[in-house]
Write a protein that holds these residues in place. Sequence first.
Motif, PDB file in Angstrom:
ATOM      1  N   PRO A 170       0.821  -1.233   0.000  1.00 18.60           N
ATOM      2  CA  PRO A 170       0.000   0.000   0.000  1.00 18.60           C
ATOM      3  C   PRO A 170       0.845   1.268   0.000  1.00 18.60           C
ATOM      4  O   PRO A 170       0.774   2.094   0.912  1.00 18.60           O
ATOM      5  CB  PRO A 170      -0.813  -0.140   1.291  1.00 18.60           C
ATOM      6  CG  PRO A 170       0.045  -0.960   2.196  1.00 18.60           C
ATOM      7  CD  PRO A 170       0.764  -1.936   1.307  1.00 18.60           C
ATOM      8  N   SER A 198       1.591   4.777  -1.642  1.00 17.62           N
ATOM      9  CA  SER A 198       0.894   5.774  -2.449  1.00 17.62           C
ATOM     10  C   SER A 198       1.907   6.704  -3.117  1.00 17.62           C
ATOM     11  O   SER A 198       3.127   6.489  -3.026  1.00 17.62           O
ATOM     12  CB  SER A 198      -0.071   6.579  -1.581  1.00 17.62           C
ATOM     13  OG  SER A 198       0.651   7.401  -0.674  1.00 17.62           O
ATOM     14  N   TYR A 216      -0.369   1.209  -4.665  1.00 13.94           N
ATOM     15  CA  TYR A 216      -1.472   2.159  -4.795  1.00 13.94           C
ATOM     16  C   TYR A 216      -1.174   3.251  -5.820  1.00 13.94           C
ATOM     17  O   TYR A 216      -2.060   3.683  -6.548  1.00 13.94           O
ATOM     18  CB  TYR A 216      -1.777   2.805  -3.445  1.00 13.94           C
ATOM     19  CG  TYR A 216      -2.502   1.896  -2.470  1.00 13.94           C
ATOM     20  CD1 TYR A 216      -2.751   0.562  -2.768  1.00 13.94           C
ATOM     21  CD2 TYR A 216      -2.940   2.379  -1.240  1.00 13.94           C
ATOM     22  CE1 TYR A 216      -3.399  -0.265  -1.877  1.00 13.94           C
ATOM     23  CE2 TYR A 216      -3.593   1.556  -0.336  1.00 13.94           C
ATOM     24  CZ  TYR A 216      -3.817   0.226  -0.653  1.00 13.94           C
ATOM     25  OH  TYR A 216      -4.468  -0.583   0.230  1.00 13.94           O
ATOM     26  N   ARG A 228      -2.097   1.970  -9.236  1.00 10.58           N
ATOM     27  CA  ARG A 228      -3.532   1.799  -9.455  1.00 10.58           C
ATOM     28  C   ARG A 228      -4.295   3.118  -9.387  1.00 10.58           C
ATOM     29  O   ARG A 228      -5.428   3.202  -9.836  1.00 10.58           O
ATOM     30  CB  ARG A 228      -4.101   0.844  -8.396  1.00 10.58           C
ATOM     31  CG  ARG A 228      -3.464  -0.543  -8.444  1.00 10.58           C
ATOM     32  CD  ARG A 228      -4.003  -1.411  -7.341  1.00 10.58           C
ATOM     33  NE  ARG A 228      -3.410  -2.741  -7.356  1.00 10.58           N
ATOM     34  CZ  ARG A 228      -3.733  -3.702  -6.499  1.00 10.58           C
ATOM     35  NH1 ARG A 228      -4.632  -3.460  -5.545  1.00 10.58           N
ATOM     36  NH2 ARG A 228      -3.162  -4.885  -6.573  1.00 10.58           N
ATOM     37  N   TRP A 269      -5.364   4.575  -6.670  1.00  9.93           N
ATOM     38  CA  TRP A 269      -6.400   4.543  -5.627  1.00  9.93           C
ATOM     39  C   TRP A 269      -6.386   5.800  -4.765  1.00  9.93           C
ATOM     40  O   TRP A 269      -7.387   6.162  -4.185  1.00  9.93           O
ATOM     41  CB  TRP A 269      -6.190   3.332  -4.739  1.00  9.93           C
ATOM     42  CG  TRP A 269      -6.574   2.066  -5.459  1.00  9.93           C
ATOM     43  CD1 TRP A 269      -7.080   1.966  -6.725  1.00  9.93           C
ATOM     44  CD2 TRP A 269      -6.482   0.754  -4.952  1.00  9.93           C
ATOM     45  NE1 TRP A 269      -7.313   0.676  -7.062  1.00  9.93           N
ATOM     46  CE2 TRP A 269      -6.947  -0.127  -5.958  1.00  9.93           C
ATOM     47  CE3 TRP A 269      -6.054   0.190  -3.765  1.00  9.93           C
ATOM     48  CZ2 TRP A 269      -7.010  -1.489  -5.812  1.00  9.93           C
ATOM     49  CZ3 TRP A 269      -6.114  -1.175  -3.620  1.00  9.93           C
ATOM     50  CH2 TRP A 269      -6.582  -2.013  -4.625  1.00  9.93           C
ATOM     51  N   SER A 270      -5.248   6.465  -4.670  1.00  8.05           N
ATOM     52  CA  SER A 270      -5.185   7.633  -3.793  1.00  8.05           C
ATOM     53  C   SER A 270      -5.680   8.905  -4.481  1.00  8.05           C
ATOM     54  O   SER A 270      -5.782   9.935  -3.859  1.00  8.05           O
ATOM     55  CB  SER A 270      -3.747   7.840  -3.295  1.00  8.05           C
ATOM     56  OG  SER A 270      -2.852   7.861  -4.387  1.00  8.05           O
TER      57      SER A 270
END
Length: 537
Positions: free
Chosen positions: A324, A326, A352, A355, A357-358
Amino acid sequence: CGARSHPMAVTQKDCVPTKKKAKGWDAQKDSLCQTYFEACAQVACTANSEMVRQLVRRAQLLAPLPHHRTQGLSRHEMLEAAFAHLDVDGSGELQAHECMTFCRSINPAHSEREAREMMAWMDKDDDARISKPEYMDAMEFLTTILSDEDFEHGILETLAAKPSIADLPSREVKLLALFQHLDTDGSGALDVDELLAVSNDANPAADYKAAKAQLAWLDGDGDAKVSAAEFVEAMTFLTGYLSDEDFDTSLAEQLAYDSFTYKCGAAFLGQKGVLAMLPALRVDQKFTSLILRGCGLHNEGVAALAAALSGHACIAHLDVGDNPISEGGVAALVQLCAATPSLKEVLYDGCYFVRGWSDISSNVDPDPNTGGAPLRAAIERNRNPPPPPLTGDAAVAALDVGALLVSRRLEVKALFYQLAGADGRVSFGKLRDGLAAGGEAWGVLPSHLVDFISPAHIFRFASRGDGDGAGGGDGSTLSYAEFARALRSEKARAKVLEAFKRQRVQLKVLFYSLAGVDGELTLGKLAEGLKGALEEQ
């Protein structure tokens, strides 16, 4: 490696239960395991048995002498272990090439003649072979004259000795030497851990599944271990296409190559578990790969990782995928790459910042770290670093002196006439003293060219030209045109000097092939050699 929270201070006993201390963890003072255990107490997490196992193995590989192979053995058993190590082909007898390894373990400078002399001393029945009883009898006197410490040290040096591929008589014996090198625990068989080390040489991301598949293919009798015979049979098949020279080169590289992969992804460590590993990783400056895939590493952990590994001498492969991390953690990874030129590969898929996601707000400008573009650029710089700046002869050889004299002709002329006399000509002494004194005026020329200029060569060249310089001595003088022509010749001289540095061995071979047995090259021999070379072409 689960985190533990304590209202009171956490001790090493709390974090390192006895069952976590794998055999051999304390074989050396200030071991990697001890460093790891202390770090576990500092960050308050329980030691991970898988990481302890890997650290024990790594400490054994790093040790200059294999202490783990003599632990708990009597003197007689140590001698037996030394004989088994020297008996590369497993014949039960030592031959000349195996005695050579023994001699070089005592003194690396020993010659083949000295090895044969030692062999003759131990060979009681004169059959040109040393049987195990003969070896034990010859070495028995050591048990009476040496202290325990000195005796064990001698055995350890023998166990640490590696045979030279050039000394071994056949491919089979050479493969047996490689098998012995891979069999780090001296068990006489390769297990999954030892095969995994071989797999990691080719692919740092290789896992236990790959090693087990390799084991299954090599393991002819299905006992979950690879014997020496099974290894030799398989490797003979795989290397059959190689020439003898390529075969020897390949095996010599494998015997010399030292690589190691820490597979922290083999157990879910968590952020604190990774932090506990960092002090040990900082101590080990020779490992080549680190796998932290799926270890729960956050941005804070990445920053600590970058600080611990910054400037590491050997790490080439880092896997932080499926963590995870970021966009905030990308900068630390970029800094790690910039400070660690050996790091050529970083895997970060599944993080992350890849992807996105943040990125949760459409009102915020896109983060430049999303997708990992800065990290990709940093990795590419390590893979294709710019050539180092040229210095000395090489810098002058690459310099376009003619273009420089055109672009800076006014400044160079002003410099020349500062040194020249009233007649507009410069003497040998003035040029020499001006170069020695230096000063701002010489700043119009590159510093490496100023350092390279030789007044003697400048005047010698001018004396061979069409100008009226007399050449060579303190009384000779040069006009600016003569000086400029001679300055261009310095580039040619630099090229010749640079070629001599790069190809000095080939040039020596060429020289002595022309010179003949007396080592003296005459003009006639040189002309004859050049004529022959031209005729061949």
